[in-house]
Every structure is written in structure tokens, then in C-alpha cells.
Design a protein around this motif. Sequence first.
Motif, mmCIF file in Angstrom:
data_model
loop_
_atom_site.group_PDB
_atom_site.id
_atom_site.type_symbol
_atom_site.label_atom_id
_atom_site.label_comp_id
_atom_site.label_asym_id
_atom_site.label_seq_id
_atom_site.Cartn_x
_atom_site.Cartn_y
_atom_site.Cartn_z
ATOM 1 N N ALA A 172 0.849 4.065 -2.818
ATOM 2 C CA ALA A 172 0.216 5.356 -2.756
ATOM 3 C C ALA A 172 2.099 6.026 -3.356
ATOM 4 C CB ALA A 172 0.275 5.631 -1.709
ATOM 5 N N ARG A 173 3.367 5.117 -2.841
ATOM 6 C CA ARG A 173 4.353 6.424 -3.279
ATOM 7 C C ARG A 173 4.201 6.450 -4.894
ATOM 8 N NH1 ARG A 173 9.241 5.503 -5.308
ATOM 9 N NH2 ARG A 173 8.569 2.857 -4.537
ATOM 10 N N MET A 174 4.034 5.351 -5.560
ATOM 11 C CA MET A 174 3.716 5.177 -6.995
ATOM 12 C C MET A 174 3.466 6.831 -7.838
ATOM 13 S SD MET A 174 4.939 1.771 -7.319
ATOM 14 C CE MET A 174 5.319 1.805 -9.543
ATOM 15 N N ARG A 189 0.533 -1.195 0.027
ATOM 16 C CA ARG A 189 0.213 0.260 0.436
ATOM 17 C C ARG A 189 0.567 0.975 -0.017
ATOM 18 N NH1 ARG A 189 -5.421 -1.219 4.145
ATOM 19 N NH2 ARG A 189 -5.476 -2.821 3.021
ATOM 20 N N SER A 190 2.024 1.274 0.890
ATOM 21 C CA SER A 190 2.865 2.875 1.007
ATOM 22 C C SER A 190 3.708 2.544 -0.755
ATOM 23 C CB SER A 190 3.360 2.560 2.397
ATOM 24 O OG SER A 190 4.869 0.870 1.367
ATOM 25 N N GLU A 191 3.946 1.656 -0.948
ATOM 26 C CA GLU A 191 4.515 1.654 -2.446
ATOM 27 C C GLU A 191 3.595 1.969 -3.316
ATOM 28 O OE1 GLU A 191 7.808 1.020 -2.997
ATOM 29 O OE2 GLU A 191 8.071 1.595 -1.112
ATOM 30 N N ASP A 227 1.727 9.146 -6.108
ATOM 31 C CA ASP A 227 2.231 10.280 -5.923
ATOM 32 C C ASP A 227 3.058 10.696 -6.468
ATOM 33 O OD1 ASP A 227 0.792 10.972 -4.149
ATOM 34 O OD2 ASP A 227 2.378 10.512 -1.990
ATOM 35 N N GLU A 228 4.339 9.853 -6.754
ATOM 36 C CA GLU A 228 4.782 9.878 -8.524
ATOM 37 C C GLU A 228 4.294 10.401 -9.562
ATOM 38 O OE1 GLU A 228 7.792 7.270 -8.172
ATOM 39 O OE2 GLU A 228 8.751 8.277 -6.186
ATOM 40 N N GLU A 244 3.167 13.544 -9.409
ATOM 41 C CA GLU A 244 4.289 15.228 -10.211
ATOM 42 C C GLU A 244 4.209 14.800 -11.565
ATOM 43 O OE1 GLU A 244 7.505 14.639 -6.802
ATOM 44 O OE2 GLU A 244 5.581 14.629 -5.202
#
Length: 177
Positions: free
Chosen positions: A151-153, A147-149, A155-156, A159
Motif C-alpha cells: 500500500a505504501r509503495m 500489505r502495508s508495504e 501510494d508512492e 504520487e
Amino acid sequence: MTDTRRERLDRLDQPVEPGRVRLPRFDPEAFGQWSENIARYMGTARFIVYMTVVIAAWFAWNTLAPQGLRFDPYTFTFLTLILSLQASYAAPLILLAQNRQADRDRLAMEEDRRRAAMQKADTEYLAREIASLRIALGEVATRDFLRSELARMADELDEAAHRRQKLERKEWEEEHS
């Protein structure tokens, strides 16, 4: 004499077999069970009460009965003989029963030891398996990590999309200006 024995006696070139004493044969297991039953009975309160009653009756009869009817008048010598005879048979029977019980206990203890060793080996195997699963799970991504990965991807990617939009807007403004 039987014919074969007579033939052997007639032959001078062979030694004569000594006569064998043939003892009666018995089943050791049946005798052992019988001795255990006797030992078990002799270890009960019923046996002690019966024995006490018989000895008391013996004393009473040979003390209180008329002189001619007493069968053990000489300081209970016959009673002592009977009790000694009973003890001389009871002791080996009790020892035989104890030996049989000790053999059963030894076999049960060996079986318990064997089962304990098997259980220990099974427990050690399961402990090793659990440890290897823990190590393997340490290398596997968990749900929270995924989930955290993601979410980070996301966000990337947001961006990157935002930068592309800025870049496209900038290019569009440059083309239209």
C-alpha cells in the motif's frame, strides 16, 4: 564304580576327587511362580476361612470326641506343631514372592525412568525447534506487513505518477505557450 573313576583311583600321580553330592535340579522360575501362587492364595479370605474351619474342627474333635478317638489330646501340641510347620514354609515362600515382585517393580521403575528421560529430551528438542521457528518467523515478513508495504509503495507510485503528469502538463503548457 565307573571305569573313568577307577582309572583315576589307579593313578597315583593325581589326587583323588572327593565324591560329590548331587542335589536335585529345579527350575528357579517355575519354583518362583509356584511360590507366588501359594503366597497369593495364602493372602485371600478363602484361605483364612478354610484355616479357621480346620482349626475349629480340630479343637472340636479333640475336645468333644471320646477320649480314645482324640488324636491330639495333650493341649493341642500336634496342632501347634502343624501350624509352626506351615508358618516355617509359608514365610520363605512369601518372602520369595515379595522379592520377585520387588524385582518386577524395580524393572518397571527403570523402564518408566528411561521413558521419562526420553520424553523430557523430546520435549526439550521440540521446545528448541519452536523457539527457532519463532525467531525465524520474526525475520519473515507477515501478510499484514506485506500489505502495508505494498500500500505504501502504491501510494508512492501514485504520487510519482501524479508528479510526472504535473511535470508533463507543465512541459506541454510551456511548449504550447
